[in-house]
Design an enzyme around this catalytic site. Structure first.
Site, PDB file in Angstrom:
ATOM      1  N   ASP A 158       5.012   8.532   9.705  1.00 53.59           N
ATOM      2  CA  ASP A 158       3.918   7.805  10.351  1.00 53.59           C
ATOM      3  C   ASP A 158       3.583   8.359  11.735  1.00 53.59           C
ATOM      4  O   ASP A 158       4.309   9.189  12.291  1.00 53.59           O
ATOM      5  CB  ASP A 158       4.270   6.303  10.450  1.00 53.59           C
TER       6      ASP A 158
ATOM      7  N   ASN B 220      11.894  -6.688  10.523  1.00 58.55           N
ATOM      8  CA  ASN B 220      11.118  -7.463   9.531  1.00 58.55           C
ATOM      9  C   ASN B 220      11.100  -6.778   8.160  1.00 58.55           C
ATOM     10  O   ASN B 220      10.349  -7.163   7.280  1.00 58.55           O
ATOM     11  CB  ASN B 220       9.677  -7.673  10.033  1.00 58.55           C
TER      12      ASN B 220
ATOM     13  N   HIS C  83      10.298  -3.625   7.574  1.00 56.37           N
ATOM     14  CA  HIS C  83       9.328  -2.546   7.365  1.00 56.37           C
ATOM     15  C   HIS C  83      10.018  -1.207   7.168  1.00 56.37           C
ATOM     16  O   HIS C  83      11.096  -0.954   7.693  1.00 56.37           O
ATOM     17  CB  HIS C  83       8.239  -2.517   8.450  1.00 56.37           C
TER      18      HIS C  83
ATOM     19  N   GLU D 153       4.311  -2.889   6.907  1.00 50.94           N
ATOM     20  CA  GLU D 153       4.730  -4.212   7.368  1.00 50.94           C
ATOM     21  C   GLU D 153       4.803  -5.185   6.186  1.00 50.94           C
ATOM     22  O   GLU D 153       4.277  -4.900   5.105  1.00 50.94           O
ATOM     23  CB  GLU D 153       3.722  -4.719   8.403  1.00 50.94           C
TER      24      GLU D 153
HETATM   25  P1  PGA Z   1      14.513   1.938  15.193  1.00 49.13           P
HETATM   26  O1  PGA Z   1      13.233   1.687  14.288  1.00 49.13           O
HETATM   27  O2  PGA Z   1      15.233   3.091  14.581  1.00 49.13           O
HETATM   28  O3  PGA Z   1      13.949   2.262  16.549  1.00 49.13           O
HETATM   29  O4  PGA Z   1      15.311   0.687  15.147  1.00 49.13           O
HETATM   30  C1  PGA Z   1      13.378   1.633  12.907  1.00 49.13           C
HETATM   31  C2  PGA Z   1      12.080   1.205  12.284  1.00 49.13           C
HETATM   32  O5  PGA Z   1      11.358   0.394  12.899  1.00 49.13           O
HETATM   33  O6  PGA Z   1      11.789   1.652  11.166  1.00 49.13           O
END
Ligand code: PGA
Length: 241
Positions: free
Chosen positions: A73, A142, A144, A149
């Site tokens: 992304d 959450n 994702h 999302e």
């Molecule tokens: P993080 O993010 O590695 O910064 O916890 C993971 C994500 O949101 O997919």
């Protein structure tokens, strides 16, 4: 049919061990297929993994000269050289330190004039390159994966997303203020991710425990995007707190 037995679970004692185990899976992949197509992720979680991968590369364990990469992304509206862009994250943490050809690096272009066309193009590029051999994932609190999302269709291809409020809050630590966190992003879809031949998801820390438990204990639901992985034939989840 829900078959969580297909997921290979690796519980680790510390962050270093998670990073090492993940790098070792990528090493095996690159030794097996030097021209692998790798799906890559950003965020706080894989920093140690990239360090470990670069360390092994510098020792001569493998080369990236034939490797192609596709990132999950990118934010909409950030120039690739802005410090908070995922282009910049990848450059700093991996690409500037290895022998990958710039032509073989792919991230969605969040500055494209026609964002819908950019999504279709990105999806097509992945297919044209034979699909992703090994996809790295993190997980949001959450559930994702990428920027998919809760509520995202399991049939989704690369698309534009409106970031969830909790995601913007979570990611605001990388920006000066929460207002600076972009509202939109381009992400591979759930189906794009599920088409990868092999997937490795990393999760570390107390704040990720509930997300991991939900994959382990709950059924599949679009309300919890990572639950789609229960249906994938080759997933490894490396986790710890
Ligand atoms: P993080 O993010 O590695 O910064 O916890 C993971 C994500 O949101 O997919």
């Amino acid at each position: 049919m829900i078959n969580s037995k297909q997921i290979r679970w690796i519980e680790v004692n510390d962050y270093q061990e998670m990073s090492r185990q993940a790098a070792s899976l990528f090493e095996q992949q690159l030794l097996r297929k030097p021209d692998s197509v790798l799906g890559l992720a950003t965020g706080g979680t894989p920093i140690g993994f990239y360090e470990e991968l670069v360390r092994k590369y510098k020792q001569g364990a493998f080369s990236f000269s034939e490797v192609k990469t596709f990132n999950l992304d990118e934010y909409v509206g950030l120039a690739s050289n802005e410090s908070t862009s995922y282009h910049n994250y990848m450059e700093e943490n991996l690409f500037s330190q290895i022998d990958i050809s710039p032509d073989n690096i792919h991230l969605p272009n969040g500055l494209a004039k026609d964002l819908l066309a950019e999504c279709a193009h990105y999806e097509q590029l992945i297919q044209q390159n034979g699909g992703i051999d090994l996809q790295l994932l993190g997980i949001g609190v959450n559930g994702h994966i990428g920027f998919n999302e809760p509520g995202t269709s399991f049939q989704s291809a690369t698309h534009i997303v409106t970031l969830a409020e909790e995601t913007r809050i979570e990611n605001s630590k990388y920006f000066h203020t929460k207002q600076e966190v972009p509202r939109y992003a381009i992400t591979m879809g759930i189906e794009t991710i599920m088409q990868a031949k092999q997937i490795v998801l990393l999760a570390f820390g107390e704040h990720k425990v509930a997300s991991i438990k939900r994959i382990q204990q709950d059924g599949m639901s679009e309300d919890f995007p990572a639950s789609c992985l229960k249906e994938h034939p080759n997933v490894t989840i490396i986790y710890g707190k």
